[in-house]
Scaffold this active site. Structure first.
Site, PDB file in Angstrom:
ATOM      1  N   HIS A 199      41.444  48.464  33.826  1.00 21.55           N
ATOM      2  CA  HIS A 199      40.488  48.434  32.702  1.00 21.55           C
ATOM      3  C   HIS A 199      39.589  47.203  32.857  1.00 21.55           C
ATOM      4  O   HIS A 199      40.082  46.124  33.233  1.00 21.55           O
ATOM      5  CB  HIS A 199      41.293  48.337  31.398  1.00 21.55           C
TER       6      HIS A 199
ATOM      7  N   GLY B 101      45.553  49.712  34.028  1.00 21.73           N
ATOM      8  CA  GLY B 101      45.124  51.088  33.725  1.00 21.73           C
ATOM      9  C   GLY B 101      44.811  51.902  34.966  1.00 21.73           C
ATOM     10  O   GLY B 101      44.874  53.124  34.937  1.00 21.73           O
TER      11      GLY B 101
ATOM     12  N   TYR C  77      50.777  48.648  25.396  1.00 21.27           N
ATOM     13  CA  TYR C  77      50.365  49.912  26.042  1.00 21.27           C
ATOM     14  C   TYR C  77      50.599  51.087  25.086  1.00 21.27           C
ATOM     15  O   TYR C  77      51.397  51.009  24.158  1.00 21.27           O
ATOM     16  CB  TYR C  77      51.103  50.101  27.378  1.00 21.27           C
TER      17      TYR C  77
END
Ligand code: LCV
Length: 259
Positions: A64, A108, A138
């Site tokens: 991410h 991610g 998460y």
């Protein structure tokens, strides 16, 4: 210069992440191009898609884009987050997606790779799950995916230690379907892809969707869901979440005090 390059030959689609300056960070722009590429491949009746990084990448993807994580108080991995959207795109595609992995995979991007249907890696592949390092809670669908791929205890170790899982161990744990020498990674991957294109796309599409439904068939009562969301909100409202992002931006190790 597009962050995503695409190719379609003999029913085999290839989607290449190509933002080396930012180590293929899954930014909103890169993900928007990736989702567009997946949807175009579906229109063009690809029978299998290979998801890879640009040639010579030492980092498959750094996960991410940390600079795009929301300010504290907002869910960093909400339903409409760009990373969560591309994970759904891959899951709902009717054709298999093969992650061809050389280099390190972070946060991610591990979830993106694990969401693919088949993972083929070279010896320099490694997987690091980073939420605990960034103070991020998460999300349940991601935790369930890791539990399905790794089993409960190995998934816990990956999340709690935020330490890399090297290729050999990733193959032993079932993360990698195949571990092949770097020199033959591409040939091996496209040979397996070619295999798939010779089989019935209808049958494969039905089985892929059935696997998705069966893998996610974990009963979750509204009370259980609300409890998980409450736990997560405490974290993304915390100083630890703020510190995780700040430490990354300041290029220093985080100092968490659990508040
Ligand atoms: C923004 C980046 C990134 C990046 N974002 O190169 O799973 S969760 O819950 O944790 C989720 C929230 C998630 O996925 O979080 C992200 C987790 N990812 C990481 O923690 C990996 C962060 N990146 C790194 O540790 C290093 O960049 C690696 C080891 C991947 C590569 O190191 P290397 O020395 O080769 P740099 O660190 O110098 O990075 C080159 C440029 O890419 C940016 C980074 O800020 C730098 O930009 P500047 O040149 O502007 O300083 N970059 C790398 N990863 N995830 N930006």
């Amino acid at each position: 210069m597009p962050f995503i390059q695409t190719r379609l030959e003999n029913h085999i689609g290839t989607i290449t992440m190509n933002h080396p300056e930012h180590r293929n960070a899954l930014s909103e722009v890169l993900i928007a191009e990736m989702i567009e590429a997946f949807e175009a491949m579906k229109e063009q009746k690809a029978r299998v898609i290979v998801l890879r990084a640009h040639a010579g990448a030492k980092v498959w993807s750094s996960g991410h884009d940390v600079k795009e994580l929301p300010t504290p108080g907002r869910d960093p991995l909400g339903y409409e987050d760009s990373l969560v959207r591309v994970l759904r795109t891959v899951q709902y595609l009717t054709m298999p997606v093969i992650a061809m992995i050389g280099g390190s995979v972070w946060g991610g991007a591990c979830d993106l790779a694990f969401t693919c249907d088949i993972l083929i890696g070279s010896p320099d592949a490694e997987f690091t799950m980073t939420p605990a390092k960034l103070g991020v809670p998460y999300n349940p669908s991601g935790l369930l995916r890791f539990m399905n791929v790794l089993g409960l205890n190995s998934a816990k170790e990956m999340f709690f230690t935020a330490q890399p899982v090297q290729a050999e161990r990733a193959h032993l744990q079932g993360i990698l379907n195949h571990l092949v020498p770097a020199a033959s990674l591409e040939t091996f991957t496209y040979e397996l892809a070619r295999n798939i294109t010779c089989n019935s796309p209808l049958s494969i599409a039905a089985m892929k969707e059935s696997f998705r439904l069966l893998a996610n068939a974990s009963p979750l009562t509204p009370n259980m869901f609300e409890r998980i969301q409450g736990l997560r909100r405490k974290v993304y409202d915390s100083g630890d979440y703020r510190e995780g992002i700040q430490s990354f931006l300041e290029k220093r190790p985080p100092v968490f005090n659990g508040e």
